[in-house]
Design a protein around this motif. Sequence first.
Motif, mmCIF file in Angstrom:
data_model
loop_
_atom_site.group_PDB
_atom_site.id
_atom_site.type_symbol
_atom_site.label_atom_id
_atom_site.label_comp_id
_atom_site.label_asym_id
_atom_site.label_seq_id
_atom_site.Cartn_x
_atom_site.Cartn_y
_atom_site.Cartn_z
ATOM 1 N N LYS A 55 37.890 47.358 43.154
ATOM 2 C CA LYS A 55 38.178 45.936 42.574
ATOM 3 C C LYS A 55 37.139 45.605 41.541
ATOM 4 N N ASP A 59 34.640 47.751 47.817
ATOM 5 C CA ASP A 59 35.392 46.976 46.886
ATOM 6 C C ASP A 59 35.077 47.684 45.458
ATOM 7 N N LEU A 115 30.686 40.670 36.931
ATOM 8 C CA LEU A 115 31.506 41.643 37.256
ATOM 9 C C LEU A 115 31.493 42.560 36.189
ATOM 10 N N THR A 169 28.000 35.848 45.315
ATOM 11 C CA THR A 169 27.864 34.906 44.422
ATOM 12 C C THR A 169 26.489 34.948 43.596
ATOM 13 N N GLY A 202 31.061 41.998 50.204
ATOM 14 C CA GLY A 202 31.962 42.141 49.655
ATOM 15 C C GLY A 202 32.258 41.418 48.530
ATOM 16 N N LEU A 203 33.400 41.751 47.493
ATOM 17 C CA LEU A 203 33.533 40.988 46.316
ATOM 18 C C LEU A 203 33.725 39.600 46.383
ATOM 19 N N ASP A 204 34.557 39.108 47.298
ATOM 20 C CA ASP A 204 34.807 37.776 47.296
ATOM 21 C C ASP A 204 33.470 36.626 47.970
ATOM 22 N N GLY A 205 32.682 37.690 48.756
ATOM 23 C CA GLY A 205 31.610 36.860 49.071
ATOM 24 C C GLY A 205 30.360 36.832 48.185
ATOM 25 N N GLU A 211 37.840 43.204 55.353
ATOM 26 C CA GLU A 211 38.018 41.985 55.147
ATOM 27 C C GLU A 211 38.737 41.429 56.445
ATOM 28 N N LEU A 265 27.469 44.474 47.863
ATOM 29 C CA LEU A 265 28.864 44.711 48.367
ATOM 30 C C LEU A 265 29.094 44.969 49.913
ATOM 31 N N LYS A 293 30.161 34.505 36.683
ATOM 32 C CA LYS A 293 30.631 35.746 37.517
ATOM 33 C C LYS A 293 31.157 36.511 36.898
ATOM 34 N N ARG A 294 31.955 36.219 35.784
ATOM 35 C CA ARG A 294 32.922 37.063 35.031
ATOM 36 C C ARG A 294 31.849 38.155 34.328
#
Length: 218
Positions: free
Chosen positions: A99, A96, A52, A26, A21-24, A157, A17, A48-49
């Motif tokens: 999040k 994150d 998380l 995979t 980050g969370l958006d990146g 970000e 992370l 991915k769900r």
Amino acid sequence: MHKLDAEVIAEAALGLLDEVGLDGLTMRKVAAALDVQAPALYWHVKNKRQLLDVMARAVFVSAASDLEAPRQGQHWQDWLAEVARRLRRSMLRYRDGAKVLAGTYVSDESVSRTVELTLRTLEDAGFSMTDASRVLPLLLHYTIGFVIEEQARSGAEYADSNPYEPERLGQEIDADRYPRTARMVTETFTADTAAEFDHGLRVILAGIAATRTDPELR
């Protein structure tokens, strides 16, 4: 290398992370960090769900694994405040981190144990079951929401153009027209976030005490 399982995968994902980050994040990047092929992960987390969810479980377990009942004479508000602080510290360990926990499904005995300890603590303090059952969700929502905002202020970000920098905020607000707003924003974004968190926590706990259905126990 550790045997591949959901906990090992969660640890590797959390370790990524700070970098992505969370958006990146995979599945492919997590697999690479573990030196395996991506399909190997799907035996343990289907998508991915679920990734998380297991990450959120790790964050929550870190906060609650050694949680104990209140010490003799410890006020229920002080005990609940420490529960919230524990969760905040655990989320802050990771970029994150809040999040990750927001909106995820955490399945672990530590959740049931935390809920049980909270309900028992409030029952011992004279709360009705209805009032007691509302307390922990309220504290969780406040704590997670606060840390989401707290971590956003880092500007991770935004690369080199963090819009939350006090100097930049001060330039964007017309202090002549909106002097109170300019002062508030400057003070808010230079404040000690731990003290700010504790202030909000005390306001919420005071509100919980003030709105109990049995006024004699407030």
